[in-house]
Each structure stands twice: as structure tokens, then as C-alpha cells.
Design a protein around this motif. Structure first.
Motif, PDB file in Angstrom:
ATOM      1  N   VAL A  50      33.025  37.036 -25.268  1.00 51.95           N
ATOM      2  CA  VAL A  50      31.642  36.735 -25.494  1.00 51.95           C
ATOM      3  C   VAL A  50      30.784  36.959 -24.437  1.00 51.95           C
ATOM      4  O   VAL A  50      31.212  37.073 -23.271  1.00 51.95           O
ATOM      5  N   ALA A  51      29.517  37.438 -24.626  1.00 52.27           N
ATOM      6  CA  ALA A  51      28.613  37.631 -23.542  1.00 52.27           C
ATOM      7  C   ALA A  51      27.674  36.605 -23.561  1.00 52.27           C
ATOM      8  O   ALA A  51      27.086  36.219 -24.749  1.00 52.27           O
ATOM      9  N   LEU A  52      27.327  35.876 -22.596  1.00 50.20           N
ATOM     10  CA  LEU A  52      26.152  34.846 -22.601  1.00 50.20           C
ATOM     11  C   LEU A  52      24.978  35.020 -21.760  1.00 50.20           C
ATOM     12  O   LEU A  52      24.743  35.850 -20.983  1.00 50.20           O
ATOM     13  N   MET A  53      23.986  34.362 -22.219  1.00 46.76           N
ATOM     14  CA  MET A  53      22.595  34.361 -21.731  1.00 46.76           C
ATOM     15  C   MET A  53      21.817  33.143 -21.814  1.00 46.76           C
ATOM     16  O   MET A  53      22.320  32.290 -22.936  1.00 46.76           O
ATOM     17  N   SER A  54      20.506  32.823 -21.402  1.00 49.36           N
ATOM     18  CA  SER A  54      19.991  31.817 -21.639  1.00 49.36           C
ATOM     19  C   SER A  54      18.545  31.991 -21.246  1.00 49.36           C
ATOM     20  O   SER A  54      18.291  32.820 -20.391  1.00 49.36           O
ATOM     21  N   ALA A  55      17.596  31.061 -21.868  1.00 48.40           N
ATOM     22  CA  ALA A  55      16.406  31.078 -21.480  1.00 48.40           C
ATOM     23  C   ALA A  55      15.648  29.855 -21.331  1.00 48.40           C
ATOM     24  O   ALA A  55      16.186  29.139 -22.170  1.00 48.40           O
ATOM     25  N   SER A  56      14.837  29.558 -20.281  1.00 46.30           N
ATOM     26  CA  SER A  56      14.406  28.191 -20.263  1.00 46.30           C
ATOM     27  C   SER A  56      12.924  28.382 -19.503  1.00 46.30           C
ATOM     28  O   SER A  56      12.505  29.160 -18.890  1.00 46.30           O
ATOM     29  N   PRO A  57      11.865  27.123 -20.013  1.00 47.33           N
ATOM     30  CA  PRO A  57      10.768  27.480 -19.299  1.00 47.33           C
ATOM     31  C   PRO A  57      10.954  26.956 -17.662  1.00 47.33           C
ATOM     32  O   PRO A  57       9.850  27.108 -16.985  1.00 47.33           O
ATOM     33  N   GLY A  58      12.099  26.503 -17.337  1.00 46.31           N
ATOM     34  CA  GLY A  58      12.237  25.995 -15.945  1.00 46.31           C
ATOM     35  C   GLY A  58      12.668  27.106 -14.827  1.00 46.31           C
ATOM     36  O   GLY A  58      12.695  28.169 -15.477  1.00 46.31           O
ATOM     37  N   ALA A  59      12.671  26.837 -13.825  1.00 45.70           N
ATOM     38  CA  ALA A  59      12.836  27.703 -12.929  1.00 45.70           C
ATOM     39  C   ALA A  59      14.145  28.294 -12.489  1.00 45.70           C
ATOM     40  O   ALA A  59      14.434  29.436 -12.317  1.00 45.70           O
ATOM     41  N   LEU A  60      15.313  27.857 -13.195  1.00 44.95           N
ATOM     42  CA  LEU A  60      16.867  28.263 -13.325  1.00 44.95           C
ATOM     43  C   LEU A  60      16.874  29.002 -14.507  1.00 44.95           C
ATOM     44  O   LEU A  60      17.963  29.603 -14.499  1.00 44.95           O
ATOM     45  N   GLY A  61      16.092  28.820 -15.470  1.00 46.95           N
ATOM     46  CA  GLY A  61      16.342  29.951 -16.565  1.00 46.95           C
ATOM     47  C   GLY A  61      17.704  29.266 -17.640  1.00 46.95           C
ATOM     48  O   GLY A  61      18.121  30.294 -18.370  1.00 46.95           O
ATOM     49  N   GLY A  62      18.081  28.293 -17.260  1.00 45.44           N
ATOM     50  CA  GLY A  62      19.242  27.529 -18.063  1.00 45.44           C
ATOM     51  C   GLY A  62      20.537  28.047 -17.392  1.00 45.44           C
ATOM     52  O   GLY A  62      21.602  27.871 -17.749  1.00 45.44           O
ATOM     53  N   LEU A  63      20.698  28.396 -16.113  1.00 46.86           N
ATOM     54  CA  LEU A  63      21.935  28.892 -15.348  1.00 46.86           C
ATOM     55  C   LEU A  63      22.784  27.661 -15.252  1.00 46.86           C
ATOM     56  O   LEU A  63      24.141  28.144 -15.508  1.00 46.86           O
ATOM     57  N   ARG A  64      22.271  26.670 -15.355  1.00 45.36           N
ATOM     58  CA  ARG A  64      23.414  25.397 -15.119  1.00 45.36           C
ATOM     59  C   ARG A  64      24.140  25.287 -16.268  1.00 45.36           C
ATOM     60  O   ARG A  64      25.386  24.934 -16.361  1.00 45.36           O
TER      61      ARG A  64
ATOM     62  N   PRO B 126      31.937  38.659 -17.163  1.00 46.43           N
ATOM     63  CA  PRO B 126      31.335  38.006 -16.048  1.00 46.43           C
ATOM     64  C   PRO B 126      29.586  38.208 -15.945  1.00 46.43           C
ATOM     65  O   PRO B 126      28.977  37.154 -15.645  1.00 46.43           O
ATOM     66  N   GLU B 127      28.823  39.201 -16.507  1.00 45.63           N
ATOM     67  CA  GLU B 127      27.630  39.588 -16.457  1.00 45.63           C
ATOM     68  C   GLU B 127      27.044  38.472 -17.352  1.00 45.63           C
ATOM     69  O   GLU B 127      27.703  38.169 -18.571  1.00 45.63           O
ATOM     70  N   GLN B 128      25.884  38.002 -16.632  1.00 48.38           N
ATOM     71  CA  GLN B 128      25.041  37.117 -17.709  1.00 48.38           C
ATOM     72  C   GLN B 128      23.596  37.099 -17.343  1.00 48.38           C
ATOM     73  O   GLN B 128      23.360  37.687 -16.075  1.00 48.38           O
ATOM     74  N   VAL B 129      22.715  36.706 -18.055  1.00 46.62           N
ATOM     75  CA  VAL B 129      21.321  36.567 -17.615  1.00 46.62           C
ATOM     76  C   VAL B 129      20.831  35.273 -17.913  1.00 46.62           C
ATOM     77  O   VAL B 129      20.906  34.822 -19.136  1.00 46.62           O
ATOM     78  N   ALA B 130      19.984  34.860 -16.950  1.00 47.23           N
ATOM     79  CA  ALA B 130      19.217  33.459 -17.103  1.00 47.23           C
ATOM     80  C   ALA B 130      17.648  33.843 -17.001  1.00 47.23           C
ATOM     81  O   ALA B 130      17.220  34.178 -16.037  1.00 47.23           O
ATOM     82  N   VAL B 131      16.813  33.690 -18.169  1.00 43.58           N
ATOM     83  CA  VAL B 131      15.571  34.084 -18.048  1.00 43.58           C
ATOM     84  C   VAL B 131      14.431  32.829 -17.525  1.00 43.58           C
ATOM     85  O   VAL B 131      14.633  31.878 -18.440  1.00 43.58           O
ATOM     86  N   SER B 132      14.031  32.631 -16.708  1.00 44.30           N
ATOM     87  CA  SER B 132      13.313  31.360 -16.131  1.00 44.30           C
ATOM     88  C   SER B 132      11.759  31.744 -16.602  1.00 44.30           C
ATOM     89  O   SER B 132      11.586  32.837 -17.078  1.00 44.30           O
ATOM     90  N   ASN B 133      11.162  30.636 -16.522  1.00 44.16           N
ATOM     91  CA  ASN B 133       9.691  30.473 -16.938  1.00 44.16           C
ATOM     92  C   ASN B 133       9.623  31.230 -18.028  1.00 44.16           C
ATOM     93  O   ASN B 133       8.701  32.270 -18.410  1.00 44.16           O
ATOM     94  N   ALA B 134      10.425  31.049 -19.268  1.00 45.06           N
ATOM     95  CA  ALA B 134      10.357  31.707 -20.333  1.00 45.06           C
ATOM     96  C   ALA B 134       9.025  31.591 -21.262  1.00 45.06           C
ATOM     97  O   ALA B 134       8.828  32.508 -21.968  1.00 45.06           O
ATOM     98  N   SER B 135       8.342  30.447 -21.148  1.00 46.55           N
ATOM     99  CA  SER B 135       7.021  30.474 -21.970  1.00 46.55           C
ATOM    100  C   SER B 135       5.959  31.504 -21.360  1.00 46.55           C
ATOM    101  O   SER B 135       5.037  32.189 -22.082  1.00 46.55           O
ATOM    102  N   GLU B 136       6.377  32.314 -20.278  1.00 43.42           N
ATOM    103  CA  GLU B 136       5.583  33.530 -19.832  1.00 43.42           C
ATOM    104  C   GLU B 136       6.291  34.590 -19.821  1.00 43.42           C
ATOM    105  O   GLU B 136       5.915  35.586 -19.598  1.00 43.42           O
ATOM    106  N   ALA B 137       7.608  34.514 -20.239  1.00 43.15           N
ATOM    107  CA  ALA B 137       8.487  35.807 -20.056  1.00 43.15           C
ATOM    108  C   ALA B 137       8.455  36.781 -21.045  1.00 43.15           C
ATOM    109  O   ALA B 137       8.814  37.998 -20.755  1.00 43.15           O
TER     110      ALA B 137
END
Ligand SMILES: Cc1cc2nc3c(=O)[nH]c(=O)nc-3n(C[C@H](O)[C@H](O)[C@H](O)COP(=O)(O)O)c2cc1C
Length: 191
Positions: free
Chosen positions: A116-130, A148-159
Motif C-alpha cells: 500500500v501507498a498512503l496519503m492524506s489531505a486535510s484543511p488543517g495544518a498537519l494534512g492528516g499526518l496523525r 515508507p513514502e507518504q504525502v500529507a496535504v495541509s490547507n487542502a481547501s486552498e491546495a
């Protein structure tokens, strides 16, 4: 043979940021040669897992459909939203139902050996990292290899741009690279 990847977001929301993000990783995987099935969990509604219900009626029809999809693919791309610092109920409930063995099936058959490869997006500052920490732990414990690689996109409403790309070119490339990395790994494992 092209690696087979099942992709989905852990959100049913129409305007989900994670549904946008997963499409970028899917494009990266397809460009690298993968055969990707992108699904929307909204199309596979499931009751909340209930042991009595399972005993009475077995796996719900959508659980069976999802299980068959998991079995037909070697890799997973998951974009996981964060709710209260953790995994969403819809994603956990999906994992729980799919993990239930049907008669004659080996335990965790449809997760064992998947990558599996994981990612997340959140309007918050941590992008769903937790949430990614929790999703990673859950999947590892049910025998899924997590890259091991992953991406957490913060501030998603503007991203995102109107066409669904990420405004930050480096981040766009990193998400595409997640799909490509998964594809290359699967090719080496199953090639
Ligand atoms: C019950 C609930 C709890 C949430 N908790 C968090 C949180 O802990 N961290 C976070 O970054 N965002 C949190 N959010 C905001 C979500 O990241 C946001 O709703 C996001 O858009 C959900 O992903 P989606 O756009 O893919 O549906 C929460 C939202 C809900 C509804």
C-alpha cells in the motif's frame, strides 16, 4: 503483466479532498504502467460491523464485492482523511468487514502480501499526518506491506487548482511519485 492496483479515498463526501488527491496518485500509477481500479466507497455502503449481524446474515453483498476487488489487486492506493486525529469510521468499517473470512477462506487472505501507498489531505495544518500513523499501523498488523513514502496535504481547501491538480508543483510530483513507486515495487515483486 501490468501490476493491478485498487485505489480509493477513506471518505464518501462528494467534494472530498481525499478523492481529489487519490486521482493524482492514480494518474502517477497509470503513467508508470499500472492497471488501476479507482472506486468510491460511497458506491459500497456497509452497515456498521456487528458480530450478531455477521453471524445471522454473513458478509453483506457490498462486503463481498469489496473483498473480491481486494483479491483481484496486488496493490492499494489509499487517501485517508483524518477525523479526531485518527482514521475515519468509513475506512475502518470497510477494513473490518473486508477482513472477515468467508467460509473456507484463510485469515486475512485479502490483505496478506498486498503493498500500500498512503496519503492524506486535510484543511488543517498537519494534512492528516496523525491519521496516517494509525492507518499504517492497522494495515501493517493485517499483513499489508506499507511503503515508507507518504504525502500529507495541509490547507487542502486552498491546495487544489480547478482542474484537480495540486498548486504546489513539488507536492503534485510527490503524489504522482507515490503511485509510480507502488507500481515499480509491484512490478519487481510480481513481475
Ligand atoms: C468528525 C470530524 C473530525 C475531524 N477531525 C480532524 C482532525 O483531527 N484533524 C484534521 O486535520 N481534520 C479533521 N477534520 C476535518 C477533515 O479533515 C475535513 O472534514 C476533510 O475535508 C475530510 O476529508 P474529505 O475532504 O476527504 O472528506 C475532522 C472532520 C470531522 C467531520
Amino acid at each position: 503483466m501490468a501490476p493491478h492496483i485498487l485505489a480509493f479515498a477513506g471518505s464518501t463526501r462528494t467534494n472530498s479532498f481525499n478523492k481529489r488527491l487519490i486521482k493524482i496518485a492514480v494518474a502517477g500509477a497509470r503513467a508508470a504502467g499500472a492497471d488501476v481500479t479507482l472506486i468510491d466507497l460511497r458506491d459500497y455502503p456497509l452497515p456498521l460491523y456487528d458480530g450478531d449481524l455477521e453471524e445471522r446474515e454473513g458478509l453483506p453483498a457490498n462486503g463481498r464485492k469489496l473483498k473480491d476487488l481486494f483479491l483481484a489487486h496486488q496493490g492499494l492506493l489509499i487517501s485517508a482523511p483524518e477525523y479526531n486525529s485518527s482514521i475515519t469510521a468509513v475506512l475502518k468499517n470497510t477494513i473490518d468487514w473486508v477482513s472477515r473470512p468467508v467460509p473456507g477462506e484463510a485469515p486475512l487472505n485479502c490483505f496478506d502480501g498486498k503493498v500500500v501507498a498512503l496519503m492524506s489531505a486535510s484543511p488543517g495544518a498537519l494534512g492528516g499526518l496523525r491519521c496516517l500513523v494509525h492507518v499504517r499501523a492497522i494495515l501493517q498488523n493485517i499483513r499489508v506491506l506499507t511503503i515508507p513514502e507518504q504525502v500529507a496535504v495541509s490547507n487542502a481547501s486552498e491546495a487544489f487548482t480547478a482542474d484537480g491538480s495540486l498548486k504546489d508543483a513539488k507536492q503534485q510530483a510527490a503524489v504522482e511519485a507515490l503511485g509510480a513507486k507502488l507500481t515499480h515495487l509491484l512490478s519487481r515483486l510480481h513481475g
